[in-house]
Design a protein around this motif. Structure first.
Motif, PDB file in Angstrom:
ATOM      1  N   ARG A   8      10.890  63.164 -72.732  1.00 49.16           N
ATOM      2  CA  ARG A   8      10.820  62.532 -71.407  1.00 49.16           C
ATOM      3  C   ARG A   8      11.841  63.158 -70.457  1.00 49.16           C
ATOM      4  O   ARG A   8      11.566  63.363 -69.276  1.00 49.16           O
ATOM      5  N   ILE A   9      13.021  63.469 -70.982  1.00 50.89           N
ATOM      6  CA  ILE A   9      14.042  64.134 -70.166  1.00 50.89           C
ATOM      7  C   ILE A   9      13.516  65.491 -69.692  1.00 50.89           C
ATOM      8  O   ILE A   9      13.601  65.826 -68.503  1.00 50.89           O
ATOM      9  N   MET A  10      12.972  66.270 -70.616  1.00 52.72           N
ATOM     10  CA  MET A  10      12.463  67.593 -70.237  1.00 52.72           C
ATOM     11  C   MET A  10      11.323  67.491 -69.231  1.00 52.72           C
ATOM     12  O   MET A  10      11.258  68.267 -68.269  1.00 52.72           O
ATOM     13  N   ALA A  11      10.427  66.526 -69.426  1.00 50.60           N
ATOM     14  CA  ALA A  11       9.304  66.356 -68.494  1.00 50.60           C
ATOM     15  C   ALA A  11       9.814  65.978 -67.108  1.00 50.60           C
ATOM     16  O   ALA A  11       9.324  66.491 -66.091  1.00 50.60           O
ATOM     17  N   ALA A  12      10.796  65.088 -67.043  1.00 49.50           N
ATOM     18  CA  ALA A  12      11.347  64.675 -65.752  1.00 49.50           C
ATOM     19  C   ALA A  12      12.029  65.852 -65.052  1.00 49.50           C
ATOM     20  O   ALA A  12      11.883  66.030 -63.835  1.00 49.50           O
ATOM     21  N   LEU A  13      12.739  66.687 -65.806  1.00 44.35           N
ATOM     22  CA  LEU A  13      13.402  67.842 -65.202  1.00 44.35           C
ATOM     23  C   LEU A  13      12.399  68.910 -64.793  1.00 44.35           C
ATOM     24  O   LEU A  13      12.627  69.636 -63.812  1.00 44.35           O
ATOM     25  N   MET A  14      11.284  69.036 -65.523  1.00 44.56           N
ATOM     26  CA  MET A  14      10.226  69.967 -65.099  1.00 44.56           C
ATOM     27  C   MET A  14       9.641  69.532 -63.763  1.00 44.56           C
ATOM     28  O   MET A  14       9.336  70.347 -62.904  1.00 44.56           O
ATOM     29  N   GLU A  15       9.486  68.235 -63.595  1.00 40.29           N
ATOM     30  CA  GLU A  15       8.916  67.685 -62.363  1.00 40.29           C
ATOM     31  C   GLU A  15       9.898  67.838 -61.200  1.00 40.29           C
ATOM     32  O   GLU A  15       9.503  68.138 -60.076  1.00 40.29           O
TER      33      GLU A  15
ATOM     34  N   SER B  77      -5.047 101.788 -64.962  1.00 44.61           N
ATOM     35  CA  SER B  77      -4.867 100.384 -64.598  1.00 44.61           C
ATOM     36  C   SER B  77      -6.167  99.843 -64.016  1.00 44.61           C
ATOM     37  O   SER B  77      -7.002 100.597 -63.512  1.00 44.61           O
ATOM     38  N   ARG B  78      -6.313  98.560 -64.123  1.00 44.05           N
ATOM     39  CA  ARG B  78      -7.443  97.847 -63.526  1.00 44.05           C
ATOM     40  C   ARG B  78      -6.852  96.609 -62.880  1.00 44.05           C
ATOM     41  O   ARG B  78      -5.973  95.958 -63.448  1.00 44.05           O
ATOM     42  N   SER B  79      -7.306  96.279 -61.686  1.00 41.20           N
ATOM     43  CA  SER B  79      -6.696  95.168 -60.967  1.00 41.20           C
ATOM     44  C   SER B  79      -7.720  94.213 -60.390  1.00 41.20           C
ATOM     45  O   SER B  79      -8.868  94.577 -60.144  1.00 41.20           O
ATOM     46  N   SER B  80      -7.257  92.995 -60.164  1.00 44.04           N
ATOM     47  CA  SER B  80      -8.054  91.952 -59.516  1.00 44.04           C
ATOM     48  C   SER B  80      -7.163  91.189 -58.555  1.00 44.04           C
ATOM     49  O   SER B  80      -6.076  90.733 -58.938  1.00 44.04           O
ATOM     50  N   PHE B  81      -7.620  91.057 -57.314  1.00 41.81           N
ATOM     51  CA  PHE B  81      -6.921  90.197 -56.359  1.00 41.81           C
ATOM     52  C   PHE B  81      -7.308  88.760 -56.660  1.00 41.81           C
ATOM     53  O   PHE B  81      -8.485  88.463 -56.874  1.00 41.81           O
ATOM     54  N   THR B  82      -6.335  87.863 -56.649  1.00 45.30           N
ATOM     55  CA  THR B  82      -6.648  86.453 -56.865  1.00 45.30           C
ATOM     56  C   THR B  82      -7.148  85.854 -55.563  1.00 45.30           C
ATOM     57  O   THR B  82      -6.737  86.279 -54.474  1.00 45.30           O
ATOM     58  N   LEU B  83      -8.021  84.882 -55.670  1.00 44.10           N
ATOM     59  CA  LEU B  83      -8.538  84.178 -54.491  1.00 44.10           C
ATOM     60  C   LEU B  83      -7.820  82.855 -54.272  1.00 44.10           C
ATOM     61  O   LEU B  83      -7.875  82.289 -53.193  1.00 44.10           O
ATOM     62  N   GLY B  84      -7.168  82.367 -55.289  1.00 45.05           N
ATOM     63  CA  GLY B  84      -6.428  81.110 -55.197  1.00 45.05           C
ATOM     64  C   GLY B  84      -5.871  80.759 -56.557  1.00 45.05           C
ATOM     65  O   GLY B  84      -6.291  81.311 -57.571  1.00 45.05           O
ATOM     66  N   CYS B  85      -4.927  79.859 -56.555  1.00 39.81           N
ATOM     67  CA  CYS B  85      -4.297  79.405 -57.797  1.00 39.81           C
ATOM     68  C   CYS B  85      -4.726  77.965 -58.046  1.00 39.81           C
ATOM     69  O   CYS B  85      -4.476  77.086 -57.219  1.00 39.81           O
ATOM     70  N   LEU B  86      -5.379  77.731 -59.170  1.00 40.68           N
ATOM     71  CA  LEU B  86      -5.849  76.390 -59.503  1.00 40.68           C
ATOM     72  C   LEU B  86      -4.812  75.588 -60.271  1.00 40.68           C
ATOM     73  O   LEU B  86      -4.814  74.356 -60.238  1.00 40.68           O
ATOM     74  N   LYS B  87      -3.927  76.275 -60.983  1.00 37.25           N
ATOM     75  CA  LYS B  87      -2.857  75.604 -61.728  1.00 37.25           C
ATOM     76  C   LYS B  87      -1.703  76.578 -61.865  1.00 37.25           C
ATOM     77  O   LYS B  87      -1.904  77.761 -62.121  1.00 37.25           O
ATOM     78  N   ARG B  88      -0.498  76.062 -61.713  1.00 41.20           N
ATOM     79  CA  ARG B  88       0.700  76.878 -61.890  1.00 41.20           C
ATOM     80  C   ARG B  88       1.744  76.036 -62.601  1.00 41.20           C
ATOM     81  O   ARG B  88       2.104  74.966 -62.136  1.00 41.20           O
ATOM     82  N   SER B  89       2.204  76.524 -63.712  1.00 41.77           N
ATOM     83  CA  SER B  89       3.238  75.840 -64.469  1.00 41.77           C
ATOM     84  C   SER B  89       4.150  76.888 -65.080  1.00 41.77           C
ATOM     85  O   SER B  89       3.690  77.944 -65.518  1.00 41.77           O
ATOM     86  N   LEU B  90       5.425  76.608 -65.106  1.00 43.40           N
ATOM     87  CA  LEU B  90       6.374  77.545 -65.682  1.00 43.40           C
ATOM     88  C   LEU B  90       6.569  77.323 -67.168  1.00 43.40           C
ATOM     89  O   LEU B  90       7.160  78.155 -67.849  1.00 43.40           O
ATOM     90  N   SER B  91       6.084  76.196 -67.679  1.00 43.30           N
ATOM     91  CA  SER B  91       6.243  75.883 -69.093  1.00 43.30           C
ATOM     92  C   SER B  91       5.191  74.871 -69.506  1.00 43.30           C
ATOM     93  O   SER B  91       4.607  74.192 -68.677  1.00 43.30           O
ATOM     94  N   VAL B  92       4.984  74.785 -70.781  1.00 42.48           N
ATOM     95  CA  VAL B  92       4.091  73.765 -71.323  1.00 42.48           C
ATOM     96  C   VAL B  92       4.796  72.405 -71.214  1.00 42.48           C
ATOM     97  O   VAL B  92       6.024  72.321 -71.292  1.00 42.48           O
ATOM     98  N   SER B  93       4.044  71.347 -70.999  1.00 44.18           N
ATOM     99  CA  SER B  93       4.623  70.023 -70.901  1.00 44.18           C
ATOM    100  C   SER B  93       5.147  69.564 -72.263  1.00 44.18           C
ATOM    101  O   SER B  93       4.437  69.679 -73.271  1.00 44.18           O
ATOM    102  N   PRO B  94       6.358  69.025 -72.304  1.00 42.05           N
ATOM    103  CA  PRO B  94       6.883  68.526 -73.576  1.00 42.05           C
ATOM    104  C   PRO B  94       6.222  67.222 -74.004  1.00 42.05           C
ATOM    105  O   PRO B  94       6.423  66.773 -75.119  1.00 42.05           O
ATOM    106  N   LEU B  95       5.403  66.643 -73.138  1.00 40.12           N
ATOM    107  CA  LEU B  95       4.745  65.377 -73.453  1.00 40.12           C
ATOM    108  C   LEU B  95       3.343  65.548 -74.000  1.00 40.12           C
ATOM    109  O   LEU B  95       2.690  64.579 -74.344  1.00 40.12           O
ATOM    110  N   GLN B  96       2.855  66.792 -74.064  1.00 42.71           N
ATOM    111  CA  GLN B  96       1.492  67.022 -74.544  1.00 42.71           C
ATOM    112  C   GLN B  96       1.381  66.630 -76.010  1.00 42.71           C
ATOM    113  O   GLN B  96       2.317  66.774 -76.772  1.00 42.71           O
ATOM    114  N   GLU B  97       0.224  66.170 -76.370  1.00 41.18           N
ATOM    115  CA  GLU B  97      -0.048  65.794 -77.753  1.00 41.18           C
ATOM    116  C   GLU B  97      -0.393  67.051 -78.542  1.00 41.18           C
ATOM    117  O   GLU B  97      -1.119  67.901 -78.069  1.00 41.18           O
TER     118      GLU B  97
END
Length: 160
Positions: free
Chosen positions: A13-20, A139-159
């Motif tokens: 819970r501490i880690m999740a709160a600090l991630m937020e 190299s091969r590249s792709s331009f992104t059109l948008g970001c649907l999710k961005r997280s710097l780490s996995v949630s410590p609360l996940q099951e």
């Protein structure tokens, strides 16, 4: 430093709160997770010492910084000896527009995330930086059109 200790429910819970919100005061964090200030502070310090919390950062809006485009690249090297791999890693680390670099399996050797200012910024990155690195074959590249999710780490609360 990797820890052998498994974080308990309160640690998670501490880690999740600090991630937020990494700017919570210790008093705010303690209230949020149901502890008094001193034990909360001790847990945070232990989570840091054990390597569960590896740092704190500010997340910046790259478009406000003038680099509105995110490009995902797949890169293949000519050689895979220690010197070539180390040289490529040093070159990537020195480029501020390179946000992430992953060594991968499959057809390409690396997956790279780059922030640039439009197509001209990307052309400059390719011609003046990436293709100047000795050993880059393809190299091969792709331009992104948008970001649907961005997280710097996995949630410590996940099951599990």
């Amino acid at each position: 430093m990797a820890s052998n200790r498994t974080p308990d429910r309160i640690d998670r819970r501490i880690m999740a709160a600090l991630m937020e919100n990494g700017r919570l005061t210790n008093a705010e964090l303690a209230e949020k997770v149901g502890l008094s200030a001193a034990p909360c502070w001790q847990r945070v310090r232990r989570l840091e010492a054990d390597g569960f919390i590896s740092g704190y950062t500010a997340v910046l809006d790259q478009s406000l910084l003038g680099v509105k485009e995110t490009v995902l690249l797949e890169v293949t090297l000519d050689r895979h000896d220690d010197e070539a791999v180390a040289n490529f890693g040093r070159a990537m680390a020195a480029m501020p527009e390179v946000l992430e670099v992953y060594l991968t399996t499959g057809e390409y050797d690396y997956f790279i995330k780059v922030a640039v200012e439009g197509t001209q910024g990307y052309a400059d990155f390719l011609g003046k930086k990436l293709y100047k690195i000795p050993g880059v074959r393809h190299s091969r590249s792709s331009f992104t059109l948008g970001c649907l999710k961005r997280s710097l780490s996995v949630s410590p609360l996940q099951e599990s």
